[in-house]
Design a protein around this motif. Structure first.
Motif, short mmCIF file in Angstrom:
data_model
loop_
_atom_site.label_atom_id
_atom_site.label_comp_id
_atom_site.label_asym_id
_atom_site.label_seq_id
_atom_site.Cartn_x
_atom_site.Cartn_y
_atom_site.Cartn_z
N ARG A 24 -14.98 1.51 -6.33
CA ARG A 24 -13.64 1.21 -5.79
C ARG A 24 -13.71 0.28 -4.58
O ARG A 24 -12.88 -0.61 -4.43
CB ARG A 24 -12.91 2.50 -5.44
N THR A 28 -12.04 -3.42 -4.48
CA THR A 28 -11.07 -3.70 -3.44
C THR A 28 -11.41 -4.96 -2.65
O THR A 28 -10.52 -5.64 -2.15
CB THR A 28 -10.98 -2.49 -2.47
N LYS A 34 -11.63 -7.18 3.41
CA LYS A 34 -10.85 -6.06 3.92
C LYS A 34 -11.61 -5.36 5.03
O LYS A 34 -12.83 -5.34 5.05
CB LYS A 34 -10.60 -5.03 2.80
N VAL A 39 -9.69 -0.59 3.29
CA VAL A 39 -10.37 -0.05 2.10
C VAL A 39 -10.10 1.44 1.99
O VAL A 39 -9.78 1.95 0.91
CB VAL A 39 -11.89 -0.33 2.17
N GLU A 42 -6.31 1.99 0.99
CA GLU A 42 -6.02 1.55 -0.38
C GLU A 42 -6.63 2.47 -1.44
O GLU A 42 -6.12 2.54 -2.55
CB GLU A 42 -6.50 0.12 -0.60
N ASN A 43 -7.73 3.14 -1.09
CA ASN A 43 -8.43 3.97 -2.07
C ASN A 43 -8.31 5.46 -1.80
O ASN A 43 -8.91 6.27 -2.52
CB ASN A 43 -9.91 3.57 -2.12
#
Length: 118
Positions: A24, A28, A34, A39, A42-43
């Protein structure tokens, strides 16, 4: 270019690539750099775990620091990006072959052959 002397060095890289969290993080950061906080958000990952995985991915040569900025308080903000856009893995009786497409249209693909396994 990434290179390995033996399968002993390739195996940790492969383990990181198949780990769900590492996957992931790589996905990303392929298109845009990022921060660890981005990170993480978003995850849905804890920030401390994100930093640990980012460090491991840097150690095996998958992530790099694309830029460092200062925020409004003078604190460093590090932006990470994936070095690879895609990877192919081929295992035969006597070798492991990893083929990476670098995450830059101006760079050619790198082929990493770990040689004969012992």
């Amino acid at each position: 270019m990434l290179s390995f002397d033996s399968h002993v060095m390739a195996m940790p890289l492969l383990q990181e690539l198949v780990d769900g969290i590492s996957y992931r993080i790589i996905m990303t950061t392929i298109d845009t750099p990022k921060t660890a906080a981005q990170v993480s958000a978003e995850n849905g990952l804890p920030l401390s775990s994100t930093y640990k995985k980012i460090k491991k991915l840097q150690d095996v040569g998958i992530l790099f620091v694309e830029k460092i900025e200062l925020d409004g308080k003078g604190k460093k903000v590090v932006h990470y990006r994936s070095k690879i856009k895609s990877m192919e893995f081929n295992l035969s009786r006597d070798q492991i072959l990893l083929q990476f497409e670098k995450n830059d249209v101006h760079l050619s693909s790198a082929i990493v052959n770990t040689g004969a396994m012992k």
